[in-house]
Design an enzyme around this catalytic site. Structure first.
Site, PDB file in Angstrom:
ATOM      1  N   ASP A   1       0.843  -1.199   0.000  1.00  0.00           N
ATOM      2  CA  ASP A   1       0.000   0.000   0.000  1.00  0.00           C
ATOM      3  C   ASP A   1       0.877   1.247   0.000  1.00  0.00           C
ATOM      4  O   ASP A   1       2.014   1.233   0.483  1.00  0.00           O
ATOM      5  CB  ASP A   1      -0.977  -0.001   1.179  1.00  0.00           C
ATOM      6  CG  ASP A   1      -0.291   0.060   2.533  1.00  0.00           C
ATOM      7  OD1 ASP A   1       0.720  -0.645   2.720  1.00  0.00           O
ATOM      8  OD2 ASP A   1      -0.766   0.795   3.421  1.00  0.00           O
TER       9      ASP A   1
ATOM     10  N   GLU B   1      -0.081  -0.688   5.895  1.00  0.00           N
ATOM     11  CA  GLU B   1       1.005  -0.125   6.688  1.00  0.00           C
ATOM     12  C   GLU B   1       0.905   1.384   6.744  1.00  0.00           C
ATOM     13  O   GLU B   1       1.165   1.997   7.775  1.00  0.00           O
ATOM     14  CB  GLU B   1       2.358  -0.540   6.105  1.00  0.00           C
ATOM     15  CG  GLU B   1       3.539  -0.336   7.062  1.00  0.00           C
ATOM     16  CD  GLU B   1       4.161   1.053   7.000  1.00  0.00           C
ATOM     17  OE1 GLU B   1       4.986   1.378   7.872  1.00  0.00           O
ATOM     18  OE2 GLU B   1       3.828   1.829   6.077  1.00  0.00           O
TER      19      GLU B   1
END
Length: 397
Positions: free
Chosen positions: A75, A140
């Protein structure tokens, strides 16, 4: 075809618009790189009420030990003003020896290089002398609730055990080979709120200005320093990050004020001992009354963040020496072992196995025109490949 080219690997990943919490095709692309070289992959969707569902990936080659984990995230943060980019943020455009794209540095580049390193190792030596796994999350950059934490829990519940972990976050300030992260400071956040009495600014005796109170408390949080640092960590530091009154009128004394703060703390403290110290400082400041002459002591409320990050330091010689030796062998420089910077998902992995972090140069991460030098991708791949061989030799000794 083996995914031995980090440039091609990274271009494939960058073209996936995986802004948290969207998977964007990034995990699918990664899985398509790993399965042809012998990895068995699982996709896990983690859920928690009030948060987005997150897709994660766990892939492993080998069945026995020793077991090396590589951890990271696909991500990425939002692109910001797309018009300000020199090249579209998900185009993986190459110009003057650099690849542009969101996630190029943080941290699709690290993943691309480790995939290439493993593929080269297998191409040259066959299957590893043990097991290698990829633990990759899509959460994250977001709340970090449905990501690495739950993926670790899932894997451990099915019997996975690891001997060491390398996290591929960008750790180098200016050039590849400068810095390995061997620990992280803890992080604790909270918010204090003070109630006042709203009134007209021309009649302060009829009101009670909470701004005076919140400034008094905030000053006590920041001064004096908490400590002078330790052998492996810099001094603990508290920053007041917001002061809010919710008042747009210039002639009205507000009804309440609040201040949020964050502390990055070293190994002299735990989250619990730091909370005790902060409350003691607030209590002393509340009764002092320096900014509120003739007023009663300040009454405040404090709310703590539910998930403090705990300080940790990795002392695993085989892991650190294998990585630092690989860095020196490829770059010719001895990396500095550091605990500086913010938090990462290493804070969760430390509860399962020794963990260190090493990746690309972080100068452009989260910025417009995030980019990475193609030469750095090849250098990092070489370091990772050398590290894999050295770590398995150390672990088998």
């Amino acid at each position: 075809m083996f995914p031995t080219d980090p440039v091609s690997n990274l271009a494939t990943l960058i073209r996936c618009p995986s802004v948290t919490p969207a998977e964007g095709g990034a995990l699918t692309a990664l899985e398509s790189m790993l399965t042809p070289i012998g990895f068995k992959a699982d996709r896990i969707v983690a859920r928690e009420a009030g948060t987005p569902d997150i897709e994660n990936l766990y892939a492993r080659i080998g069945v026995g030990g020793p077991h090396l984990m590589f951890a990271g995230h696909t991500d990425v943060v939002p692109v910001g003003d797309e018009i300000a980019w020199s090249h579209p943020p998900f185009s993986a455009a190459i110009a003057e020896g650099e690849m542009y794209g969101r996630g190029a540095v943080d941290m699709k580049g690290g993943i691309a290089c480790f995939v290439a390193a493993v593929a080269r190792h297998i191409e040259k030596h066959g299957a590893p002398k043990g097991s290698i796994s990829f633990l990759i999350t899509g959460d994250e950059e977001g709340p970090a609730i449905n990501g690495t934490v739950k993926l670790l829990e899932w894997a451990a519940a099915k019997g996975e055990r690891w001997d060491a972990c390398l996290v591929g976050e960008p750790t180098n300030p200016g050039g590849i080979g400068e810095m390995i992260k061997i620990g992280r400071r803890g992080s604790l956040s909270g918010r204090i709120t003070v109630q006042g009495v709203q009134g007209h600014a021309a009649y302060p005796h009829l009101a009670d200005n909470p701004v005076r109170s919140i400034l008094q408390l905030a000053h006590a949080l920041m001064d004096p320093p908490f400590d002078d640092g330790t052998e492996n960590f810099q001094p603990s530091n508290l920053e007041v990050t917001t002061i809010d009154v919710g008042n747009a009128a210039v002639n009205v004394i507000p009804a309440k004020a609040s201040a949020a703060f964050n502390v990055r703390f070293n190994d002299l403290w735990t989250a619990e001992s730091l909370m005790t110290e902060i409350v003691a400082r607030l209590d002393r400041a509340a009764s002092a009354g320096a900014l509120r002459p003739g007023r009663a002591p300040v009454k405040y409320e404090i709310v703590w963040n539910e998930r403090p990050s705990h300080v940790f330091l990795t002392r695993n010689d085989a892991l650190i020496e294998s990585l630092s030796g690989a860095v020196e062998a490829v770059t010719g420089q001895q990396p500095r072992l550091s605990t500086t910077g913010g938090t990462s998902d290493a804070r969760f992995i430390k509860d399962y196995c020794p963990v260190v972090e090493f990746g690309l140069v972080g100068k452009t991460m989260h910025m417009v025109d995030e980019r990475v030098a193609l030469a750095d991708l090849e250098t990092l791949t070489g370091i990772y490949e050398t590290f894999i061989a050295r770590w398995f030799d150390h672990a088998a000794a």
